[in-house]
Design a protein around this motif. Structure first.
Motif, short mmCIF file in Angstrom:
data_model
loop_
_atom_site.label_atom_id
_atom_site.label_comp_id
_atom_site.label_asym_id
_atom_site.label_seq_id
_atom_site.Cartn_x
_atom_site.Cartn_y
_atom_site.Cartn_z
N LEU A 31 84.38 -5.28 19.94
CA LEU A 31 85.33 -5.17 21.06
C LEU A 31 86.72 -4.83 20.53
N LEU A 34 86.74 -1.17 20.16
CA LEU A 34 86.76 -0.47 21.46
C LEU A 34 88.15 -0.58 22.10
N PHE A 37 90.62 1.51 20.25
CA PHE A 37 90.47 2.90 20.71
C PHE A 37 91.30 3.13 21.97
N ASP A 38 91.12 2.21 22.89
CA ASP A 38 91.78 2.28 24.18
C ASP A 38 93.31 2.30 24.03
N SER A 41 94.65 5.38 22.02
CA SER A 41 94.62 6.57 22.88
C SER A 41 95.83 6.56 23.80
N ALA A 57 95.43 10.00 18.07
CA ALA A 57 94.15 10.08 18.78
C ALA A 57 92.99 10.08 17.79
N ALA A 58 93.16 10.73 16.63
CA ALA A 58 92.11 10.75 15.62
C ALA A 58 91.84 9.34 15.08
N ALA A 60 92.27 6.66 16.85
CA ALA A 60 91.56 6.02 17.96
C ALA A 60 90.08 6.39 17.94
N VAL A 61 89.79 7.66 17.70
CA VAL A 61 88.41 8.14 17.70
C VAL A 61 87.61 7.49 16.56
N PHE A 64 86.54 4.25 17.69
CA PHE A 64 85.41 4.33 18.63
C PHE A 64 84.09 4.51 17.89
N HIS A 65 84.08 5.33 16.86
CA HIS A 65 82.83 5.51 16.11
C HIS A 65 82.41 4.20 15.42
N PHE A 67 83.01 1.25 16.73
CA PHE A 67 82.41 0.52 17.86
C PHE A 67 80.95 0.92 18.06
N PHE B 37 90.61 14.30 26.73
CA PHE B 37 90.42 13.08 25.92
C PHE B 37 91.34 11.98 26.41
N SER B 41 89.96 8.70 28.38
CA SER B 41 90.20 7.40 27.71
C SER B 41 90.87 6.46 28.68
N VAL B 61 85.69 11.08 23.51
CA VAL B 61 85.65 11.33 22.06
C VAL B 61 85.03 12.70 21.77
N PHE B 64 87.63 15.18 22.17
CA PHE B 64 88.56 15.19 21.03
C PHE B 64 87.98 15.98 19.86
N GLU B 68 89.48 19.24 17.87
CA GLU B 68 89.64 19.40 16.41
C GLU B 68 89.13 20.76 15.93
#
Lengths: 233, 233
Positions: A31, A34, A37-38, A41, A57-58, A60-61, A64-65, A67, B37, B41, B61, B64, B68
């Motif tokens: 969490l 996640l 990420f939120d 972003s 943003a990268a 953040a991404v 997410f991965h 998560f 994105f 988000s 994502v 995003f 890239e």
């Protein structure tokens, strides 16, 4: 943490407290990714340029991965995202509500400092769990190299206006204070998770002296990170 | 669009209008992905469960990662993200300001419908450019399969309460209207990009009849997407 001997295959050992602790660990960690990420972003909206926005943003991404990895592992254990993570939602939401950055630099420092402390803490906790869970936690927490971007931007800002340093150092202190307050709250609420970290009656986990050492290490690493940003702790 | 004969290697042909058009195309497409994105988000905050939040975040994502790819291609052409994308910022920001979803279902419909129309449009435009650019655009626009999730959730909501259908159909119409308004604005502002699409004096791009066909196809595909959601267009 050589004194800690994690069980070899505890998830199949049938110890329900241990299993609940691992699910809690994955839940709170997942969490965190996640929600990070939120927030990252959203904070990318504070960026002065589109390239800077894309850089945050990268980050953040990447969260997410991470998560996604945790979610998949929870799925293997037969536990849903909502079941494992909802118990920690209030703590994270309060943390972020109390630490909403007021500008781009505060957003960068938060991403760097928050990510760093969380990674240090979870990596230490993972020493007390089974090898498979530990390996997953380590992989998820591996630095993805985005921090160079933050260091570069914050140092540049300090070069441009050294007076910013005081405000950002205070900001970093507030981040740590809020993180500790929420961690304390989670420890009280979630017995199985606390037992993983500080040890139950069976002697797994950390004793009080080891817990003190853990905080010493977390504090030292935090100070080093601030130093890399050009800030005092 | 068989009548359109794209130049074989136009970026090296030295035609500055063509090159400007391609940079504009990559810029407007890439910024669309970055802003999508951003919005998805944010809209994931409307999700009723953490699993749903994660599903919309996953769509964000994917956008995003598409951004890239475009950014890297612009880099190969020696053009920065900010240089190529800033001209389109106002159009996207106005589109999203005018189409902020008021609930989770509107957010899902927007993600699905907006993504679909944009993909259809850019895929058609890409027919008029050199093979390398066209291939990149096609790859970036390939459906990543997340739309099944939206279809499932919207259909479930309509089963639970059929009265929602009218509101969501109106919402989809508003999304299209706002998208057309902003596309019109971009076409007026960016001559090189407009020339790519509707053809310049040299006869590349679409003539008026072909442009009419294009809109017919876009409208038909849009209606099909709404039908899959269980909505009328």
């Amino acid at each position: 943490m050589a004194a800690v001997t994690p069980p070899a295959s505890p998830l199949s050992s049938g110890d329900p407290t241990y299993r609940a602790g691992v699910v809690d660990l994955l839940g709170v960690l997942g969490l965190g990714e996640l929600i990070a990420f939120d927030r990252m972003s959203a904070d990318s909206g504070l960026a002065p340029t589109l390239a800077d926005k894309a850089a945050l943003a990268a980050m953040a991404v990447t969260e997410f991965h991470h998560f996604e990895r945790i979610r998949d592992r929870l799925g293997d254990l037969g536990v849903s995202v909502d079941e494992a993570m909802t118990p920690f939602r209030t703590a994270y939401e309060e943390f972020h509500a109390n630490t909403a950055p007021s500008d781009w630099l505060e957003g960068l420092v938060k991403a760097y400092v928050g990510d760093g402390i969380a990674a240090d803490f979870y990596r230490e906790v993972a020493e007390a769990v089974d090898p498979e869970t530990r390996e997953l936690v380590r992989e998820v927490l591996a630095d993805s190299g985005h921090s160079d971007f933050v260091v570069d931007r914050v140092r540049q800002a300090l070069d441009d206006d050294p007076r910013v340093a005081g405000r950002l150092a205070l900001w970093a202190r507030r981040l740590v204070g809020e993180a500790l307050a929420q961690a304390q709250r989670v420890a009280v609420d979630r017995e199985a998770l606390a037992a993983l970290v500080v040890g139950g009656a069976d002697g797994d986990g950390l004793d009080l002296a080891q817990l003190g050492d853990l905080f010493t290490r977390l504090t030292r690493n935090h100070a080093e990170r601030l130093g890399r940003l050009g800030l005092s702790s």
